[in-house]
Design a protein around this motif. Sequence first.
Motif, PDB file in Angstrom:
ATOM      1  N   LEU A   1       0.720  -1.437   0.088  1.00  8.58           N
ATOM      2  CA  LEU A   1       0.046  -0.204  -0.074  1.00  8.58           C
ATOM      3  C   LEU A   1       0.694   1.257  -0.104  1.00  8.58           C
ATOM      4  O   LEU A   1       0.605   2.149  -0.748  1.00  8.58           O
ATOM      5  N   ALA A   2       1.930   1.465   0.713  1.00  9.96           N
ATOM      6  CA  ALA A   2       2.897   2.455   0.658  1.00  9.96           C
ATOM      7  C   ALA A   2       3.508   2.506  -0.666  1.00  9.96           C
ATOM      8  O   ALA A   2       3.691   3.776  -0.867  1.00  9.96           O
ATOM      9  N   VAL A   3       3.751   1.610  -1.312  1.00  2.66           N
ATOM     10  CA  VAL A   3       4.428   1.943  -2.755  1.00  2.66           C
ATOM     11  C   VAL A   3       3.268   2.392  -3.424  1.00  2.66           C
ATOM     12  O   VAL A   3       3.565   3.285  -4.359  1.00  2.66           O
ATOM     13  N   THR A   4       2.075   2.054  -3.581  1.00  4.80           N
ATOM     14  CA  THR A   4       1.065   2.492  -4.472  1.00  4.80           C
ATOM     15  C   THR A   4       0.804   3.827  -4.004  1.00  4.80           C
ATOM     16  O   THR A   4       0.453   4.720  -4.963  1.00  4.80           O
ATOM     17  N   LEU A   5       0.781   4.420  -2.887  1.00  2.30           N
ATOM     18  CA  LEU A   5       0.675   5.741  -2.271  1.00  2.30           C
ATOM     19  C   LEU A   5       1.737   6.640  -3.011  1.00  2.30           C
ATOM     20  O   LEU A   5       1.346   7.607  -3.174  1.00  2.30           O
ATOM     21  N   PHE A   6       2.937   5.943  -2.678  1.00  2.00           N
ATOM     22  CA  PHE A   6       4.095   6.622  -3.358  1.00  2.00           C
ATOM     23  C   PHE A   6       3.786   6.894  -4.793  1.00  2.00           C
ATOM     24  O   PHE A   6       4.180   8.096  -5.343  1.00  2.00           O
ATOM     25  N   ASP A   7       3.184   5.992  -5.462  1.00  2.97           N
ATOM     26  CA  ASP A   7       3.156   6.206  -6.738  1.00  2.97           C
ATOM     27  C   ASP A   7       1.867   7.031  -7.370  1.00  2.97           C
ATOM     28  O   ASP A   7       2.155   7.991  -8.080  1.00  2.97           O
ATOM     29  N   ARG A   8       0.965   7.059  -6.627  1.00  3.94           N
ATOM     30  CA  ARG A   8      -0.153   7.962  -6.560  1.00  3.94           C
ATOM     31  C   ARG A   8      -0.078   9.308  -6.450  1.00  3.94           C
ATOM     32  O   ARG A   8      -0.528  10.232  -6.862  1.00  3.94           O
ATOM     33  N   ASN A   9       0.965   9.572  -5.233  1.00  7.24           N
ATOM     34  CA  ASN A   9       1.381  10.897  -5.302  1.00  7.24           C
ATOM     35  C   ASN A   9       2.475  11.486  -5.916  1.00  7.24           C
ATOM     36  O   ASN A   9       3.400  12.348  -5.713  1.00  7.24           O
ATOM     37  N   ASN A  10       2.764  10.714  -7.163  1.00 11.44           N
ATOM     38  CA  ASN A  10       3.807  11.276  -8.086  1.00 11.44           C
ATOM     39  C   ASN A  10       5.207  11.380  -7.746  1.00 11.44           C
ATOM     40  O   ASN A  10       5.879  11.919  -7.905  1.00 11.44           O
ATOM     41  N   GLY A  11       5.421  10.233  -6.786  1.00 12.04           N
ATOM     42  CA  GLY A  11       6.732   9.933  -6.522  1.00 12.04           C
ATOM     43  C   GLY A  11       7.761   9.620  -7.733  1.00 12.04           C
ATOM     44  O   GLY A  11       7.240   8.834  -8.642  1.00 12.04           O
ATOM     45  N   ARG A  12       8.867   9.548  -7.708  1.00 11.01           N
ATOM     46  CA  ARG A  12       9.800   9.375  -8.638  1.00 11.01           C
ATOM     47  C   ARG A  12      10.102   8.058  -9.064  1.00 11.01           C
ATOM     48  O   ARG A  12      10.330   7.342  -8.073  1.00 11.01           O
ATOM     49  N   ILE A  13       9.771   7.435  -9.992  1.00 11.73           N
ATOM     50  CA  ILE A  13       9.681   6.268 -10.180  1.00 11.73           C
ATOM     51  C   ILE A  13      10.298   6.044 -11.855  1.00 11.73           C
ATOM     52  O   ILE A  13       9.710   6.985 -12.648  1.00 11.73           O
ATOM     53  N   ASP A  14      11.195   5.169 -12.096  1.00 13.33           N
ATOM     54  CA  ASP A  14      11.692   4.920 -13.663  1.00 13.33           C
ATOM     55  C   ASP A  14      10.818   4.012 -14.052  1.00 13.33           C
ATOM     56  O   ASP A  14      10.760   2.714 -14.249  1.00 13.33           O
ATOM     57  N   HIS A  15       9.643   4.353 -15.219  1.00 11.78           N
ATOM     58  CA  HIS A  15       8.893   3.629 -15.630  1.00 11.78           C
ATOM     59  C   HIS A  15       9.361   3.123 -16.839  1.00 11.78           C
ATOM     60  O   HIS A  15       8.961   1.835 -17.205  1.00 11.78           O
ATOM     61  N   ARG A  16      10.577   3.690 -17.607  1.00 13.26           N
ATOM     62  CA  ARG A  16      11.262   2.760 -18.511  1.00 13.26           C
ATOM     63  C   ARG A  16      11.656   1.565 -18.192  1.00 13.26           C
ATOM     64  O   ARG A  16      11.700   0.592 -18.930  1.00 13.26           O
ATOM     65  N   ARG A  17      12.269   1.452 -17.019  1.00 11.87           N
ATOM     66  CA  ARG A  17      12.740   0.224 -16.497  1.00 11.87           C
ATOM     67  C   ARG A  17      11.797  -0.595 -15.624  1.00 11.87           C
ATOM     68  O   ARG A  17      11.956  -1.578 -15.006  1.00 11.87           O
TER      69      ARG A  17
END
Length: 196
Positions: A114-130
């Motif tokens: 859930l913490a990871v999904t919250l980070f993603d929903r709050n526009n946390g920095r994630i490398d989507h290419r990889r």
Amino acid sequence: MQRATGGCSCCRALTRVDPISALCKRCYSRYCSHGSPLVEKPKLQRELDVALFRIISKCALEEPTRRFYDWMLSFSSPSKANDLKRLCWLNFFKLKANDGEPLLSFRDVLIQSLAVTLFDRNNGRIDHRRKQLHYLLGRSVCCVWNKRRQVADGVVYDQWERRLLQRKPRVMREAFEKIFLGGGISRFIAKLNKQN
């Protein structure tokens, strides 16, 4: 062969690279630890606190915990033939924390994912290419996040084996497919998110 001699695909260093990932030694090490050579995996300190509060206040975990452990017991294996199943057996069953409980529980898995999904929903920095999000979600369901719980003193086990298993992006992406999606964690998180 040209790919292996054309320099690092991330930092462009003209040095020997891994022939599959096309990354130099430094970038490949970061990729193994973080799921991306460019973006570090987040510490999730705030998100873990929010996720813990939401799960404690909104979820009845007794029956889902029993079902998850039954499923994990059939999925995991002490055999070294499958890296993910071996890692799950270590973290969910063999290794104990100071309180005598296994290093990972169903509640930990829910809080971390859930913490990871919250980070993603709050526009946390994630490398989507990889596909780092898949890596992070996979890691959240089979590893202790950011050393939140430690193996109890005096427990004898192969620390290098566990460390190497946790440094395999392929294992984390397999965990995303087989545990986060296949084990029903994603459905549980989706229901929880709908309650807001």
